[in-house]
Design a protein around this motif. Structure first.
Motif, PDB file in Angstrom:
ATOM      1  N   THR B   8       0.856  -1.185   0.000  1.00 32.47           N
ATOM      2  CA  THR B   8       0.000   0.000   0.000  1.00 32.47           C
ATOM      3  C   THR B   8       0.889   1.231   0.000  1.00 32.47           C
ATOM      4  N   ILE B   9       0.589   2.186  -0.868  1.00 35.96           N
ATOM      5  CA  ILE B   9       1.338   3.435  -0.755  1.00 35.96           C
ATOM      6  C   ILE B   9       0.468   4.484  -0.070  1.00 35.96           C
ATOM      7  N   HIS B  10       1.130   5.472   0.517  1.00 38.02           N
ATOM      8  CA  HIS B  10       0.437   6.466   1.325  1.00 38.02           C
ATOM      9  C   HIS B  10      -0.743   7.077   0.572  1.00 38.02           C
ATOM     10  N   ASN B 133      13.293  -5.777   8.118  1.00 38.39           N
ATOM     11  CA  ASN B 133      13.189  -4.743   9.152  1.00 38.39           C
ATOM     12  C   ASN B 133      12.425  -5.231  10.378  1.00 38.39           C
ATOM     13  N   ASN B 154      15.831  -5.240   0.965  1.00 36.91           N
ATOM     14  CA  ASN B 154      15.355  -4.495   2.118  1.00 36.91           C
ATOM     15  C   ASN B 154      14.142  -3.694   1.667  1.00 36.91           C
ATOM     16  N   HIS B 156      10.551  -1.458   2.020  1.00 34.51           N
ATOM     17  CA  HIS B 156      10.258  -0.205   2.761  1.00 34.51           C
ATOM     18  C   HIS B 156      11.552   0.569   2.992  1.00 34.51           C
ATOM     19  N   LEU B 158      14.275   3.138   3.540  1.00 34.82           N
ATOM     20  CA  LEU B 158      14.079   4.486   4.061  1.00 34.82           C
ATOM     21  C   LEU B 158      15.425   5.187   4.132  1.00 34.82           C
ATOM     22  N   ARG B 171      18.908   2.840   8.383  1.00 37.65           N
ATOM     23  CA  ARG B 171      18.807   1.636   7.567  1.00 37.65           C
ATOM     24  C   ARG B 171      20.152   1.322   6.914  1.00 37.65           C
ATOM     25  N   GLU B 191       9.289   2.395  -1.051  1.00 38.52           N
ATOM     26  CA  GLU B 191       7.846   2.203  -1.200  1.00 38.52           C
ATOM     27  C   GLU B 191       7.368   2.810  -2.510  1.00 38.52           C
TER      28      GLU B 191
END
Lengths: 233, 233
Positions: B8-10, B133, B154, B156, B158, B171, B191
């Motif tokens: 899901t994206i924001h 994560n 990896n 998500h 960030l 990260r 993302e």
């Protein structure tokens, strides 16, 4: 025991915010035994120990690295005081098992040898390392740790940022996932907070509240000076 | 394979940003087999499968949960297409081993069965789960995963926030620690990015660059449409 969320707070030097506490905690020690196994950022045992040596020089303590001894079990038994620094908890736990020092470390601290942990070095004072924030860069033989406090820790505890657009899990979600499978209480210890364990007491220190998570219960904020020993009863 | 950083994206609904891609990826499937083992937030297999059923209904696909079958190995062999959702990677890997489906899952996907992974479900397509994560809420028998791509992910991913006062590891620091002990390359997938694996190609999709980490090398940013298959050569 002094069990700190972090070694360093923003804008400060290594361990600096804890110096007044450490001067009294280690008052009977001229030399500290440092456990460098967690190797933050993958630095060497020697480099890590040097950083710690420079920090403790400011409160007139000498430092020796555990890796400098041929017999690490004896080194722990003979130490005046012990500090386990932060880094990667998986690596730290793997090394503690590999060098057969998990048990002796628990024993000497239980018998009253002054201990300081920060971050990963604090994590291991709990029942298991399962609420670490670290990456599983190495496979430890077990997640069981020292069990010197009757709960688990989440150091560097971070509240969810409601502004953020990132969809990765919040710290609270991760701990909730832990509690889908485990009954152990978890204390979210914010940076700048630490636990002072003396005798039967486990006191929350620093200016901040800490967040306590229990299975199937709404998390609660604990005020400084709260005694957490009741979690073991 | 479609290997997505996030489900899901924001501001969007579940899998929504991937619907155009998924309609063509799963064009020959009327039913998708869903692997619910990662249980985000500890939700039940049934509840998780229901969420996925509602999402896939929007592109006219039926969904069955792997937990609904008595014989999960057969269910995977007979599936038209497979989706493994996100949640906790330790739990997912533990369950895949416990139900003896790690091997058959690798086999059918290698033989061309359409696969979608998001987050933890993407993580397992790599060589090991060691750059997850997630919290080690459960102890898996091994960190080895499907090995369908010649590197680790990896999800998500960030970037470090230079404004932040938090002292926990970034990260990038965590991945650097991984590379102190492991030679496997790691792709930080942001993302909104995904990998499309067709035949010999492993293409980076979405509008963003991805960050590639190799042992003892400076990380590099890869442009969309880069083919990552060379990492296996």
């Amino acid at each position: 025991m002094i069990i700190a969320s972090t070694s360093t707070i923003h804008g400060g030097n290594y361990l600096e915010y804890l110096f007044p506490t450490l001067e009294s905690h280690f008052q009977d020690c001229t030399e500290i035994l440092f456990v460098p196994y967690a190797r933050p950022g993958g630095i060497s045992h020697d480099d890590y120990t040097l950083t710690i040596r420079l920090a403790f020089a400011k409160i007139n303590k000498k430092v020796k690295g555990l890796h400098e001894f041929e017999n690490p079990v004896e080194a722990i038994e003979n130490a005046q005081g012990i500090f386990t620094g932060g880094g990667n908890t998986f690596l730290l736990v793997k090394q503690l098992y590999q060098n057969n020092v998990m048990e002796v470390l628990a024993k000497v601290v239980e018998n009253g040898k002054p201990y300081l942990g920060s971050s990963a070095g604090s994590n291991i004072t709990g029942l298991t390392m399962q609420t670490t924030n670290d990456m599983p860069i190495i496979y430890p033989p077990s997640y069981k740790t020292l069990g010197l406090i009757p709960f688990n820790l989440n150091p560097h505890y971070l509240d969810a940022d409601l502004q953020i657009k990132h969809m990765g899990e919040t710290r609270e979600t991760r701990i909730k996932e832990f509690h889908a499978f485990n009954t152990i209480p978890v204390l979210g210890l914010r940076e700048g907070s630490w636990l002072e364990v003396v005798g039967e007491k486990i006191l929350l220190k620093g200016n901040l509240t800490a967040r306590l998570f229990k299975q199937n219960e709404i998390p609660e904020e604990l005020e400084p000076e709260t005694d957490l020993a009741y979690l073991g009863k």
